[in-house]
Design an enzyme around this catalytic site. Structure first.
Site, short mmCIF file in Angstrom:
data_model
loop_
_atom_site.label_atom_id
_atom_site.label_comp_id
_atom_site.label_asym_id
_atom_site.label_seq_id
_atom_site.Cartn_x
_atom_site.Cartn_y
_atom_site.Cartn_z
N SER A 100 53.74 -19.96 -31.04
CA SER A 100 52.57 -20.76 -31.38
C SER A 100 51.87 -21.22 -30.10
O SER A 100 52.40 -21.12 -29.00
CB SER A 100 53.00 -21.97 -32.20
OG SER A 100 53.85 -22.81 -31.43
N GLN A 101 50.66 -21.73 -30.28
CA GLN A 101 49.89 -22.19 -29.13
C GLN A 101 50.53 -23.42 -28.50
O GLN A 101 50.49 -23.59 -27.28
CB GLN A 101 48.45 -22.51 -29.57
CG GLN A 101 47.53 -22.86 -28.43
CD GLN A 101 47.36 -21.73 -27.45
OE1 GLN A 101 47.26 -20.58 -27.84
NE2 GLN A 101 47.33 -22.04 -26.16
N SER A 102 51.15 -24.27 -29.29
CA SER A 102 51.77 -25.47 -28.73
C SER A 102 52.95 -25.11 -27.83
O SER A 102 53.13 -25.72 -26.77
CB SER A 102 52.24 -26.39 -29.86
OG SER A 102 53.17 -25.71 -30.70
N ARG A 118 43.41 -21.94 -32.08
CA ARG A 118 44.80 -21.97 -32.51
C ARG A 118 45.33 -23.40 -32.57
O ARG A 118 46.13 -23.75 -33.45
CB ARG A 118 45.65 -21.10 -31.59
CG ARG A 118 45.41 -19.61 -31.79
CD ARG A 118 46.40 -18.79 -30.99
NE ARG A 118 46.13 -18.81 -29.56
CZ ARG A 118 45.31 -17.98 -28.94
NH1 ARG A 118 44.64 -17.06 -29.63
NH2 ARG A 118 45.12 -18.05 -27.64
N GLU A 155 46.82 -25.17 -35.94
CA GLU A 155 48.11 -25.84 -36.06
C GLU A 155 47.96 -27.23 -36.67
O GLU A 155 48.74 -27.62 -37.55
CB GLU A 155 48.79 -25.93 -34.69
CG GLU A 155 49.27 -24.61 -34.14
CD GLU A 155 49.95 -24.77 -32.79
OE1 GLU A 155 49.99 -25.93 -32.30
OE2 GLU A 155 50.41 -23.76 -32.25
#
Length: 628
Positions: A250-252, A269, A273
């Site tokens: 994920s982007q995080s 993204r 989320e």
């Protein structure tokens, strides 16, 4: 093969069931059946996978499907890396630790994509099983627990129920009673909550898995439309853009590892989320009453996504909820059809039919496929420290004595005759005389006397001086050291004969020194016996040898001169053969390579050059004729 629902087993079958114990000496407390039968596999054929804990298949197609699964690929890679295979339930828990699904590709088919293989490789590298320490006195072999709990109904029926359906605090020997409790109808029926989230995809459902008392009574009266065993009460699916295609993660997670990216895609993204989290939590709030009535809650989510469902303000779920479960088998991308498949997999009973003889044979094969325990190596005994040898302190007299010997050996080895004479005149008597043995602390292994040392060092003048000082040439040389120097004995002599200084000579001048002294002083030593000198060498013999050398050299010079004369005559005859063919013109240019018979043009050249020029002229004439 009969299909049974886990909440509606026939009473005849339920009464005949006994819990199956594991086929090894596991230390878990389990109920033993009347006869020692092994755990049956979940198929009716002997086709099995020797890597994935002996799982069996009904046909070849099912076997091929298993070989393409993520669970099998993970076990193969883990075993190649020295690990151990895991069960379906353990594999499902490992999947939940990843951010993205092992099969979270753009397709929901059974075939894995490139990201599947990357996810499996990541899972293998991150979750290597630690080998358990086994003491040498331990003889028990612990086997991995499977996701299924097996029961046996004589004579040849076995059923398997997923352990996740039983309460957490249920011991192994209480599974049979727990299975009987599942058959008791509930007034409002039994319901489950099922949620999946991976790669921005979400799927959730509230399903009914057993009928209530009234529905069972209606079904017993054989109504035309019986109530189905399972029913989807509520469901919802949606998708948000949270992961970059074929990049994974994920982007995080990417921001935490590399810092916040500033691209437009990264902003989208991050928004996806946040929107996904808000949508899921709003859905849980809407379904809060149904979730409260659910008997089990199945969640498939990674560590980061799992926080979406619980432990936030006003959350419908808490981390310590005893109803929470993970799917004990691999799952694909979250969709409504995938939830239906998982519901069917959980509620259908696994049935197999094996005789006791077949079960024992498969049990032996299963035990043989398990990894053998590795005994810990016994600790090596501590190495004994060698006692340190303290250097011996020498007195000043001993230090001066050793220094003199070192200087003496160095002068003999380097052939410094004048310095050797001066040192010997001063210190010869103190060193023990001309036949004194070389001390061992010098480290000289080639010889034991000064004469032997001078002979090994190939010092002609020093050797002659030591012999004139009346050194003894008959003192034997240590055999091992002499052989180490490559000294070979002559043929016909006794192989056990001790070598002397003469045998150490490596060149003819050194041997002549011994022979010359043997001729000049024949009464000093037993030259031709104990000293091994072959013969004496007198002045007349040396002069005769020199005359022979001079005659041989003169003969060689004469032969060289005759050879040179013959070569010159041969060259001259070759030039004379070429010269008559050259006619000099009376007039015309006189250039090199000019007219056909220009003799003046080749005047002063060597015979070889004249032959080359004539060869070129003939070639040109031949070319001219060919042109005409």
């Amino acid at each position: 093969m009969s299909v049974f629902h886990v909440y509606s087993l026939p009473s005849e079958l339920l009464q005949s069931l006994v819990l199956r114990n594991t086929p090894t000496g596991d230390d878990q407390h389990t109920l033993k059946p009347p006869s020692p039968e092994p755990v049956p596999p979940s198929s009716t054929s002997t086709i099995s996978c020797s890597i994935c804990l002996g799982v069996s298949f009904t046909d070849v197609n099912q076997q091929r499907t298993h070989f393409r699964s993520d669970w099998h690929r993970y076990n193969v890679k883990s075993r190649l890396n020295g690990g151990q295979p895991v069960s379906l339930s353990d594999f499902a828990q490992l999947i939940d630790a990843l951010e993205d699904s092992l099969s979270g590709s753009e397709s929901s088919t059974d075939e894995g994509s490139d990201s599947d293989h990357d996810a499996v490789s990541t899972l293998v590298s991150k979750h290597k099983r630690r080998t358990r320490s086994i003491t040498p006195n331990s003889s028990l072999r612990r086997t991995p627990r499977t996701a299924l709990s097996w029961f046996h109904s004589p004579p040849s029926t076995q059923i398997g129920i997923y352990r996740a359906l039983f309460p957490f605090d249920t011991p192994e020997d209480g599974h049979l009673q727990a299975l009987k409790d599942l058959q008791v109808p509930v007034s409002d029926g039994r319901s489950w909550a099922m949620f999946m989230v991976a790669g921005g995809h979400f799927a959730g459902a509230i399903v009914r898995v057993s009928k209530n008392g009234e529905e069972l009574e209606l079904q017993s009266k054989k109504v035309k439309k019986p109530v189905p065993d399972t029913e989807v009460l509520r469901h919802k699916t949606f998708h948000r853009y949270t992961t970059r295609r074929k990049q994974g993660g994920s982007q995080s997670l990417n921001d935490n590892a590399k810092g916040n990216a500033k691209s437009a895609g990264a902003q989208l993204r991050r928004y996806g989320e946040q929107a996904l989290r808000d949508d899921i939590r709003n859905l849980l709030t809407d379904w809060e009453e149904e979730i409260y009535d659910c008997e089990l809650i199945f969640i498939r989510a990674s560590g980061a996504n799992r926080k979406i469902f619980m432990d936030y303000e006003g959350s419908a779920l808490s981390k310590g909820d005893q109803r929470l479960r993970t799917f004990p088998f691999p799952t694909r991308r979250p969709t409504q059809s995938e939830l239906s498949r998982c519901l069917q997999e959980l509620t259908r009973v696994k049935v197999s039919h094996f005789t006791e003889e077949a079960l024992r044979a498969q049990d032996e094969a299963y035990l043989a496929s398990l990894p053998k325990p590795k005994l810990l190596p016994a600790p090596a005994p501590p190495a004994l420290e060698k006692p340190k040898i303290k250097p011996v302190k020498l007195s000043k007299e001993e230090e001066l004595f050793r220094e003199k010997w070192q200087r003496l050996v160095e002068m003999i080895s380097k052939g410094r005759l004048e310095a050797l004479r001066a040192l010997w005149e001063r210190e010869g008597n103190d060193l023990g005389g001309i036949d004194a043995l070389i001390p061992e602390w010098i480290g000289e292994k080639r010889a034991v006397t000064l004469l032997q040392l001078a002979t090994c060092s190939d010092q002609e003048d020093v050797t002659n001086w030591i012999l004139e000082m009346h050194a003894d040439p008959t003192i034997p040389v240590p055999r091992l050291e002499a052989e180490g120097e490559g000294v070979e004995e002559k043929e016909g002599e006794d192989s056990k004969r001790r070598l002397t200084a003469y045998d150490l000579a490596q060149s003819r001048p050194i041997r002549d020194v011994f022979r010359r002294n043997a001729g000049e002083h024949p009464d000093w030593w037993d030259w031709f016996g104990a000293a091994h000198v072959p013969s004496a060498l007198s002045k007349e013999m040396e002069d005769e040898r020199e005359e022979k050398k001079k005659a041989r050299r003169k003969g060689l010079k004469d032969r060289l001169k005759e050879r040179e004369i013959k070569e010159k005559e041969k060259e001259k005859s070759t030039v004379e053969e070429v010269t008559p063919n050259i006619s000099a013109p009376s007039t015309g240019p006189r250039k090199l390579g000019g007219g056909g018979g220009d003799i003046a043009g080749i005047a002063g050249l060597t015979p070889e050059m004249r032959v080359k020029i004539e060869r070129e002229r003939r070639a040109r004439a031949a070319e001219a004729r060919l042109k005409r």
